[in-house]
Scaffold this motif. Sequence first.
Motif, PDB file in Angstrom:
ATOM      1  N   UNK A  73       0.822  -1.213   0.000  1.00 26.25           N
ATOM      2  CA  UNK A  73       0.000   0.000   0.000  1.00 26.25           C
ATOM      3  C   UNK A  73       0.859   1.267   0.000  1.00 26.25           C
ATOM      4  N   UNK A  74       2.135   1.126  -0.265  1.00 25.43           N
ATOM      5  CA  UNK A  74       3.129   2.194  -0.374  1.00 25.43           C
ATOM      6  C   UNK A  74       3.540   2.772   0.981  1.00 25.43           C
ATOM      7  N   UNK A  75       3.064   2.191   2.069  1.00 29.91           N
ATOM      8  CA  UNK A  75       3.451   2.632   3.405  1.00 29.91           C
ATOM      9  C   UNK A  75       4.880   2.200   3.676  1.00 29.91           C
ATOM     10  N   UNK A  76       5.692   3.087   4.239  1.00 30.99           N
ATOM     11  CA  UNK A  76       7.077   2.779   4.526  1.00 30.99           C
ATOM     12  C   UNK A  76       7.154   1.929   5.794  1.00 30.99           C
ATOM     13  N   UNK A  77       7.788   0.756   5.686  1.00 35.33           N
ATOM     14  CA  UNK A  77       7.912  -0.168   6.806  1.00 35.33           C
ATOM     15  C   UNK A  77       9.245  -0.029   7.538  1.00 35.33           C
ATOM     16  N   UNK A  78      10.301   0.223   6.792  1.00 29.84           N
ATOM     17  CA  UNK A  78      11.638   0.282   7.370  1.00 29.84           C
ATOM     18  C   UNK A  78      12.499   1.214   6.534  1.00 29.84           C
ATOM     19  N   UNK A  79      13.575   1.697   7.148  1.00 30.59           N
ATOM     20  CA  UNK A  79      14.505   2.569   6.432  1.00 30.59           C
ATOM     21  C   UNK A  79      15.906   2.357   6.964  1.00 30.59           C
ATOM     22  N   UNK A  80      16.874   2.697   6.136  1.00 30.10           N
ATOM     23  CA  UNK A  80      18.260   2.633   6.597  1.00 30.10           C
ATOM     24  C   UNK A  80      18.439   3.648   7.719  1.00 30.10           C
ATOM     25  N   UNK A  81      19.341   3.344   8.617  1.00 30.46           N
ATOM     26  CA  UNK A  81      19.583   4.235   9.748  1.00 30.46           C
ATOM     27  C   UNK A  81      20.537   5.366   9.387  1.00 30.46           C
ATOM     28  N   UNK A  82      21.135   5.297   8.216  1.00 29.33           N
ATOM     29  CA  UNK A  82      22.108   6.314   7.793  1.00 29.33           C
ATOM     30  C   UNK A  82      21.858   6.693   6.339  1.00 29.33           C
ATOM     31  N   UNK A  83      22.501   7.766   5.908  1.00 23.74           N
ATOM     32  CA  UNK A  83      22.478   8.176   4.506  1.00 23.74           C
ATOM     33  C   UNK A  83      23.828   7.830   3.892  1.00 23.74           C
ATOM     34  N   UNK A  84      23.846   7.642   2.577  1.00 29.12           N
ATOM     35  CA  UNK A  84      25.054   7.217   1.875  1.00 29.12           C
ATOM     36  C   UNK A  84      25.348   8.160   0.718  1.00 29.12           C
ATOM     37  N   UNK A  85      26.634   8.311   0.411  1.00 33.16           N
ATOM     38  CA  UNK A  85      27.058   9.271  -0.604  1.00 33.16           C
ATOM     39  C   UNK A  85      26.681   8.842  -2.019  1.00 33.16           C
ATOM     40  N   UNK A  86      26.574   7.532  -2.258  1.00 31.02           N
ATOM     41  CA  UNK A  86      26.246   7.074  -3.612  1.00 31.02           C
ATOM     42  C   UNK A  86      25.367   5.823  -3.552  1.00 31.02           C
ATOM     43  N   UNK A  87      24.775   5.495  -4.698  1.00 30.08           N
ATOM     44  CA  UNK A  87      23.873   4.342  -4.766  1.00 30.08           C
ATOM     45  C   UNK A  87      24.586   3.015  -4.474  1.00 30.08           C
ATOM     46  N   UNK A  88      25.808   2.794  -5.004  1.00 36.46           N
ATOM     47  CA  UNK A  88      26.483   1.525  -4.695  1.00 36.46           C
ATOM     48  C   UNK A  88      26.709   1.317  -3.189  1.00 36.46           C
ATOM     49  N   UNK A  89      27.063   2.375  -2.468  1.00 38.31           N
ATOM     50  CA  UNK A  89      27.237   2.257  -1.016  1.00 38.31           C
ATOM     51  C   UNK A  89      25.918   1.910  -0.348  1.00 38.31           C
ATOM     52  N   UNK A  90      24.858   2.512  -0.836  1.00 44.00           N
ATOM     53  CA  UNK A  90      23.530   2.247  -0.294  1.00 44.00           C
ATOM     54  C   UNK A  90      23.139   0.785  -0.536  1.00 44.00           C
ATOM     55  N   UNK A  91      23.419   0.287  -1.731  1.00 40.65           N
ATOM     56  CA  UNK A  91      23.094  -1.101  -2.057  1.00 40.65           C
ATOM     57  C   UNK A  91      23.929  -2.079  -1.220  1.00 40.65           C
ATOM     58  N   UNK A  92      25.190  -1.742  -0.944  1.00 37.29           N
ATOM     59  CA  UNK A  92      26.012  -2.599  -0.070  1.00 37.29           C
ATOM     60  C   UNK A  92      25.410  -2.639   1.332  1.00 37.29           C
ATOM     61  N   UNK A  93      24.861  -1.533   1.759  1.00 36.95           N
ATOM     62  CA  UNK A  93      24.223  -1.468   3.073  1.00 36.95           C
ATOM     63  C   UNK A  93      22.974  -2.354   3.106  1.00 36.95           C
ATOM     64  N   UNK A  94      22.236  -2.413   2.012  1.00 36.84           N
ATOM     65  CA  UNK A  94      21.079  -3.309   1.922  1.00 36.84           C
ATOM     66  C   UNK A  94      21.550  -4.748   2.074  1.00 36.84           C
ATOM     67  N   UNK A  95      22.670  -5.091   1.428  1.00 37.41           N
ATOM     68  CA  UNK A  95      23.218  -6.443   1.552  1.00 37.41           C
ATOM     69  C   UNK A  95      23.610  -6.740   3.001  1.00 37.41           C
ATOM     70  N   UNK A  96      24.177  -5.754   3.690  1.00 39.23           N
ATOM     71  CA  UNK A  96      24.526  -5.934   5.097  1.00 39.23           C
ATOM     72  C   UNK A  96      23.267  -6.167   5.933  1.00 39.23           C
ATOM     73  N   UNK A  97      22.242  -5.370   5.708  1.00 41.25           N
ATOM     74  CA  UNK A  97      20.986  -5.532   6.453  1.00 41.25           C
ATOM     75  C   UNK A  97      20.381  -6.906   6.188  1.00 41.25           C
ATOM     76  N   UNK A  98      20.463  -7.360   4.947  1.00 40.12           N
ATOM     77  CA  UNK A  98      19.939  -8.671   4.585  1.00 40.12           C
ATOM     78  C   UNK A  98      20.698  -9.770   5.330  1.00 40.12           C
ATOM     79  N   UNK A  99      22.012  -9.660   5.370  1.00 36.98           N
ATOM     80  CA  UNK A  99      22.819 -10.656   6.074  1.00 36.98           C
ATOM     81  C   UNK A  99      22.528 -10.631   7.574  1.00 36.98           C
ATOM     82  N   UNK A 100      22.424  -9.439   8.140  1.00 39.70           N
ATOM     83  CA  UNK A 100      22.168  -9.321   9.579  1.00 39.70           C
ATOM     84  C   UNK A 100      20.788  -9.824   9.971  1.00 39.70           C
ATOM     85  N   UNK A 101      19.815  -9.632   9.095  1.00 42.69           N
ATOM     86  CA  UNK A 101      18.439 -10.034   9.422  1.00 42.69           C
ATOM     87  C   UNK A 101      18.344 -11.523   9.717  1.00 42.69           C
TER      88      UNK A 101
END
Length: 104
Positions: free
Chosen positions: A22-50
Motif C-alpha cells: 500500500x506504499x506505506x514505509x515499513x523500514x529505512x536505513x539508519x544512515x544516509x550514503x554518498x552514492x547508490x552503490x554504497x547504499x546497495x552494499x548497506x542493503x546487503x549488510x541488512x539482509x545478512x544481519x536479518x
Amino acid sequence: MARLEILATADGNYRWCLRAGNYRMLAASAAEFADRPSCLRHVELATALAGTHPPFAQRHAGGRWGWVLADGDGLVVARSVAEYTRRAECVEAMARVVDFLVRA
C-alpha cells in the motif's frame, strides 16, 4: 508485496527503504550514503544481519514502540519508520521486515 527502494535525499545522499504493497514505509536505513552503490552494499549488510541478528523492540518516549536492526557491535543498520502503540504490533512488523530481507 513489499518492495525495496533507493531514495535520493534533499542534500544529494541516498537512503534505502522498504515499502508495503500500500506504499506505506515499513523500514529505512539508519544512515544516509554518498552514492547508490554504497547504499546497495548497506542493503546487503541488512539482509545478512536479518538472518543472524534479529531486530529488537524498544520503547520510545510517550510509550510507543519501534524496532531496530543492529550488528553485533550495536551499530544500528535499519530502523522502523512507524511507531506502534502495542509491543505486539511492533514485533509483527519486525517479523515481516526480517522475512522480506531474508528472502531478498
